[in-house]
Design an enzyme around this catalytic site. Structure first.
Site, PDB file in Angstrom:
ATOM      1  NE  ARG A  72      -2.280  -1.492   3.284  1.00 38.54           N
ATOM      2  CZ  ARG A  72      -2.696  -1.373   4.538  1.00 38.54           C
ATOM      3  NH1 ARG A  72      -3.871  -0.815   4.791  1.00 38.54           N
ATOM      4  NH2 ARG A  72      -1.952  -1.797   5.526  1.00 38.54           N
ATOM      5  CG  ASN A 121      -4.316  -4.407   2.725  1.00 40.22           C
ATOM      6  OD1 ASN A 121      -3.803  -4.287   1.623  1.00 40.22           O
ATOM      7  ND2 ASN A 121      -3.619  -4.541   3.843  1.00 40.22           N
TER       8      ASN A 121
END
Ligand code: ZN
Ligand code: ZN
Ligand code: FE
Length: 822
Positions: A20, A38
Site C-alpha cells: 500500500r 486492503n
C-alpha cells in the site's frame, strides 16, 4: 484533457510486503488522486487523473512493485472520476472467508542495514526491519496479519516507532514487527561458565579499555547474562546513549567472537529456529559438532560474510549469485573452489552457502575473526527444529553447545533454511522452508478442503484454499517420534490459521506409512456418517509426476518419468524408475528398471554393499568372489557369504526398481560408500566425482524392462581395467540419460505425446537433469521439471492434492479410493 478513472484489483502476495505505501508513492509520482485499501482477497485501488498517467501507473505496477510482493493478477476497469482531491490509504475491508497470503520471512533490506549504521535508535539494533523486510510467517499467530496477531504483540511501540508506523510516507508504515532499541526485543548471551570462563578472562585482560570495562561491569552485575537492553535510553541524548549502547552491543559481539575463535560452538536464535554455529576453519570444532549432531558424512552449510568472500571459496554464476542474494536467502549448493576445512564437507566438491539474512547475522559476520561459519540447525538427529529459549538451555546443559545467543521474541512457526541448487539455469528447491513458506502455489482449479499428507521421508504436507495450494515447510522424517508429533501439530495449526476444514484427505498408497496411519485416525475422529471425509490413496510416483503438472498447470496426458529412491508400487514391490503415461487422474506404467534384490529389506537400503553383493552374485554366480576388484578387499568376505546364503534360500529378499538403488550399487562397487549415512548419499557421492566424458555402457531392454546387468558388467570391466572412478561415474550417468531418452522416444512414438515430465529425487542430480533435458529437447520434446516445490518427496503433497482435486471433480461421491491404472 478530461480526467479518467480506473478501478484496479490486485491479487497475489500483496499484504505485509509494503504494497500500500508503494501504491501511495506510485500514485503521487504520477499526480493521481484516489485511494488504496486492503481487502481479504488482495488490494483494491481507485485512481483518477490524466488518462495517460492512469495508463502509465498500471503499466509500471508489475515492474516497480516491492521485491517480496508477487502480483498474480491485475484486473482493471474504467470508472467515473469522483473528484478526489488527494490520494489516501483507506482502512482495510474485512468480512469474507477469503484469506490473503501471508508473506514468507524476508531477509533484511539494504535500507535497514543503512539505518543500523546511521539511525541512533537503530544503531547496531539486531531487530531492525521495515515494510520491505523482516520476519513474517515465523512470527504470525493468526490472520489478518496485524501486530497484535504476531509475537511482536508483547512489545509496545515507543512514540517514535509509532510515528513511523502511522506515517504513510514512512518506510515503516504498517510494518508490523517495527521496533527500535527503546522498545523492541533484546538479545542476551548465556554461556557455559566451565567451558568459556578461561577464554573470556583472557580476552578481557588483553583489552583493558575504559569502554570495555563498562561492559564487563554490566555483564558481571547481571550474573551470567549479558543483556543488550538499554532501559534508560533517551533519544534526546543520542551521543552519550549511543556510546553506551554500542559499547554493550560491541561487548556482546566481542564475547561471541571470543567464543567462536576459541573453537567453541554457539547456539544462535535465528529467524526460524536455533542454529549451531562454529568456525568453519576449525577442524577440531567441526569434528565435535559432527559428534554432537551424529552427522557422519553429510556436508554442513556455511555462512560467508558477503558474495565476494563466498567467491573465493566457490564458483558462482549469475543465477547462483541471484539466488544467494535474493530476499528469500536460501542455502545455495555451489561448486567448491578452495577448501575451508576437510570436516565441513568431507570429500564433497560442492558446498552449501548462505549469506547473512537477519540483522544479527550481519553484525556477527562483521565482528567475527573467521571468514566463514558452519551453519546448521540446532536440533539433534531425529528431532524437529528447536525454537524455544528453554530448549536451547537444555543444549547448554547437555554440553551440545558452549553458549547461547538468544532473544525474547517468540518464534511461532519453526522454519529450516531452504536449500536451492541451480539446475538448467533455474533455482530448484531441495528443501522448501524459510523464505518460501507459506507462499501458495497458484492452481487452475479449486483446491478448497483438500488436505494432502505428503510422504514419510522429507515430509511436507499441503492444504487447499480456494485456488491456492499451501505447502507446509519441510517437516522431516516421520519415523522419528518427535518429528511425527510436530507434523500432527503443524497440520492442526495450518488448518486453523488458513481457516480450512478438510473434507478430502489424500495420502500415499503405502500401507505402513505413518502419514497414512494418521489419516485413519483423523477419519475415525471425524466420523460423521452424513459428511464422511473422503480418502484417496495416491501412488507415490504418480504424485511426483502430478506435482510438476500442478506447477505448470498441465491437465492432459503426458510422458511421466519418475526416478526416485523408494515408493510403494501397485505390485507391492518398491518402485522408483517409472516410465508412465499419465494425466491427473490415471497412470499407466509402460516401463521401468529391472528389480534389484534387497537382502534384508530396509537394512539393504542403509547398507548398499548388501545390494551390490547380491547383484554381483546374481550376475557372476558363485565365482563373483574371484573378480579382481578392490571392493572384495574392503567388504568382509564372511559378511558377503551371509548375503549369498540369504539369496540362495530366498530369505527376506525384497525387491526394488528404485533408480537410487542402482546408484547405490555403483557407488558401493566404486567403494564410495558401503554404508549409507544419509538419504541419497550414494547418488550424491557418485555425482560428486563425475568427470567430463561422453562414453556410456550398454543396457538391456526386454518386455519394457531396462536391464541393469550389462551396466554392472561394464562397471566391473572398467574396475578391472583400472579406469578412473570419475570416468566410470560419468559413463554410468550417461547410460541413465541414454536410457531415459530411449524410453521417452519409444513412448512418444507410440502415443504421439511430446510433453515430458521429470520428477523424483534423482532429478536433484544436476548432471542427470541437465543432460536428460538437453537430450530430450534435441529430440523435439518439451520438458517440464519442478521449480516451486522440491523434486524429492518434499514436493509430493502438491501432486497428491491436484490428483484429489481432479478426481473429486470427475466423481464427487467417492469415500475411499485408490488411484489405479487407467
Ligand atoms: Zn528493511
Ligand atoms: Zn521504538
Ligand atoms: Fe519419492
Amino acid at each position: 484533457m478530461k480526467n479518467a478513472a480506473r478501478h484496479i484489483d490486485v491479487g497475489g502476495l500483496v499484504q505485509g510486503v509494503g504494497f500500500r505505501p508503494f501504491i501511495y508513492r506510485h500514485a503521487r509520482q504520477y499526480g493521481l488522486k484516489g485511494w488504496v485499501r486492503n481487502y481479504t482477497g488482495g488490494v483494491e485501488i481507485h485512481i483518477e487523473g490524466h488518462p495517460h498517467f492512469c495508463d502509465n501507473f498500471i503499466q509500471s505496477l508489475r515492474n516497480q512493485a516491492p521485491a517480496a510482493s508477487q502480483i498474480s493478477e491485475i484486473k482493471e476497469k474504467h470508472t467515473k472520476p469522483q473528484a478526489y482531491t488527494s490520494f489516501s490509504i483507506q482502512p482495510s475491508l474485512n468480512g469474507s472467508n477469503q484469506i490473503t497470503n501471508i508473506s514468507p520471512d524476508i531477509a533484511v533490506c539494504e535500507d535497514c542495514l543503512e539505518d543500523m549504521k546511521k539511525q541512533p535508535r537503530r544503531y547496531m539494533y539486531p531487530f531492525t526491519n521495515c515494510t520491505h523486510c523482516g520476519p513474517r510467517f515465523s512470527i504470525v499467530k493468526d490472520i489478518p496479519y496485524d501486530r497484535d496477531k504476531t509475537t511482536m504483540r508483547e512489545f509496545e511501540m515507543c512514540s517514535e516507532c509509532r510515528e513511523e508506523y502511522e506515517n504513510v510516507a514512512d518506510r515503516r508504515f504498517h510494518a508490523q514487527p517495527v521496533s527500535c532499541r527503546n522498545c523492541g526485543p533484546v538479545f542476551e548471551l548465556i554461556y557455559n561458565k566451565n567451558s568459556l570462563e578461561k577464554e573470556f578472562d583472557y580476552s578481557f585482560d588483553r583489552n583493558v579499555l575504559d569502554s570495555w570495562q563498562l561492559a564487563v561491569g554490566n555483564w558481571q552485575n547481571m550474573g551470567i547474562n549479558l543483556s543488550l537492553k538499554s532501559s534508560f535510553a533517551n533519544y534526546f541524548l543520542p551521543t552519550a546513549n549511543l556510546i553506551e549502547y554500542s559499547t554493550r552491543t560491541t561487548s556482546l559481539l566481542c564475547l561471541v567472537n571470543t567464543t567462536i575463535s576459541s573453537g567453541k560452538i554457539l547456539a544462535l536464535k535465528s529467524t526460524g529456529g536455533f542454529q549451531l554455529i562454529a568456525d568453519a576453519m576449525n577442524e577440531v570444532t567441526i569434528r565435535r559438532l559432527r559428534k554432537i549432531k551424529q552427522r557422519h558424512s553429510k556436508p554442513f552449510a556455511v555462512m560467508f560474510k558477503d558474495l565476494k568472500t563466498a567467491r573465493e571459496y566457490t564458483e558462482i554464476n549469475k543465477e547462483e549469485a541471484e539466488a544467494l542474494q535474493s530476499w528469500r536467502r536460501p542455502i545455495v549448493v555451489l561448486r567448491q573452489k578452495k577448501s575451508l576445512s576437510e570436516e565441513v564437507n568431507r570429500g564433497f566438491t560442492t558446498l552449501g552457502v548462505v549469506l547473512p539474512y537477519s540483522p544479527m547475522h550481519y553484525l556477527l559476520m562483521d565482528a567475527l575473526d573467521t571468514r566463514a561459519i558452519v551453519f546448521t540447525s540446532a536440533n539433534m538427529k531425529g528431532q524437529p527444529l528447536i525454537s524455544k529459549n528453554q530448549e536451547a538451555k537444555k543444549l547448554l546443559e547437555k554440553d551440545c553447545c558452549d553458549a547461547v545467543l538468544q532473544h525474547n521474541r517468540d518464534i511461532v512457526h519453526k522454519l529450516d533454511d531452504s536449500i536451492v541448487r541451480v539446475i538448467n539455469d533455474k533455482p530448484s528447491l531441495l528443501r522448501r522452508a524459510r523464505g518460501y513458506v507459506p507462499e501458495p502455489i497458484q492452481m487452475k482449479d479449486h483446491m478448497e478442503g483438500i488436505l494432502a499428507m505428503g510422504a514419510d521421508l522429507k515430509n511436507a504436507f499441503c492444504i487447499g484454499k480456494d485456488r491456492r495450494a499451501i505447502l507446509s515447510q519441510y517437516i522431516g522424517d516421520l519415523k522419528d517420534f518427535d518429528v511425527f508429533r510436530h507434523y500432527q501439530n503443524s497440520i492442526t495449526e495450518f488448518n486453523r490459521l488458513f481457516r480450512m476444514t478438510p473434507n478430502v484427505i489424500a495420502c500415499d498408497a503405502h500401507p505402513n506409512y505413518h502419514s497414512s496411519e494418521l489419516v485413519r485416525k483423523l477419519r475415525r475422529k471425524n466420523s460423521n456418517p452424513d459428511n464422511e471425509v473422503k480418502l484417496l490413496q495416491v501412488q507415490h510416483h504418480h504424485a511426483h509426476i502430478a506435482s510438476v503438472m500442478a506447477e505448470h498447470h498441465l491437465d492432459e496426458k503426458v510422458i511421466g518419468i519418475a526416478m526416485d529412491g523408494t515408493g510403494y508400487g501397485d505390485d507391492g514391490k518398491i518402485w522408483g524408475s517409472e516410465f508412465f503415461i499419465s494425466d491427473l487422474e490415471h497412470y499407466r506404467r509402460w516401463g521401468h528398471l529391472g528389480y534389484l534384490p534387497l537382502p534384508g529389506g530396509e537394512k539393504a537400503i542403509k547398507e548398499p554393499w548388501r545390494i551390490a553383493t547380491a547383484v554381483l552374485y546374481n550376475i557372476f554366480g558363485k565365482d563373483f568372489y574371484r573378480l579382481p576388484i578392490s571392493y572384495h578387499q574392503l567388504v568382509d568376505r564372511k559378511d558377503q557369504t551371509l548375503v549369498v546364503k540369504a539369496l540362495q534360500k530366498n530369505l527376506n529378499i525384497h525387491e526394488s526398481c528404485g533408480m537410487g538403488r542402482l546408484f547405490d550399487v555403483v557407488a558401493a562397487l566404486l567403494n564410495l560408500i558401503h554404508k549409507s549415512h544419509f538419504d541419497g548419499e550414494g547418488p550424491v557421492k557418485l555425482e560428486n566425482i563425475v568427470s567430463a566424458s561422453k562414453e556410456s555402457y550398454s543396457y538391456g531392454f526386454k518386455n519394457n524392462v531396462f536391464g541393469y546387468e550389462p551396466i554392472i558388467r561394464g562397471v566391473v570391466d572398467d574396475l578391472i581395467e583400472k579406469v578412473a572412478k570419475g570416468e566410470i561415474a560419468a559413463r554410468f550417468h550417461n547410460t541413465i540419460v541414454k536410457m531415459i531418452a530411449y524410453g521417452v522416444k519409444e513412448l512418444s512414438a507410440k502415443t504421439g505425446i511430446n510433453k515430458v515430465v521429470l520428477s523424483g529425487g534423482m532429478f536433484q542430480n544436476k548432471y542427470i537433469t541437465e543432460q536428460t533435458t538437453k537430450r530430450l529437447f534435441e529430440n523435439g520434446l518439451t520438458v517440464y521439471t519442478n521449480e516451486k516445490v522440491p523434486a524429492n518427496d518434499g514436493g509430493i503433497a502438491l501432486g497428491q492434492m491436484v490428483i484429489a482435486a481432479k478426481k473429486l471433480k470427475k466423481k464427487t461421491n467417492y469415500v475411499l479410493e485408490y488411484t489405479s491404472k487407467g
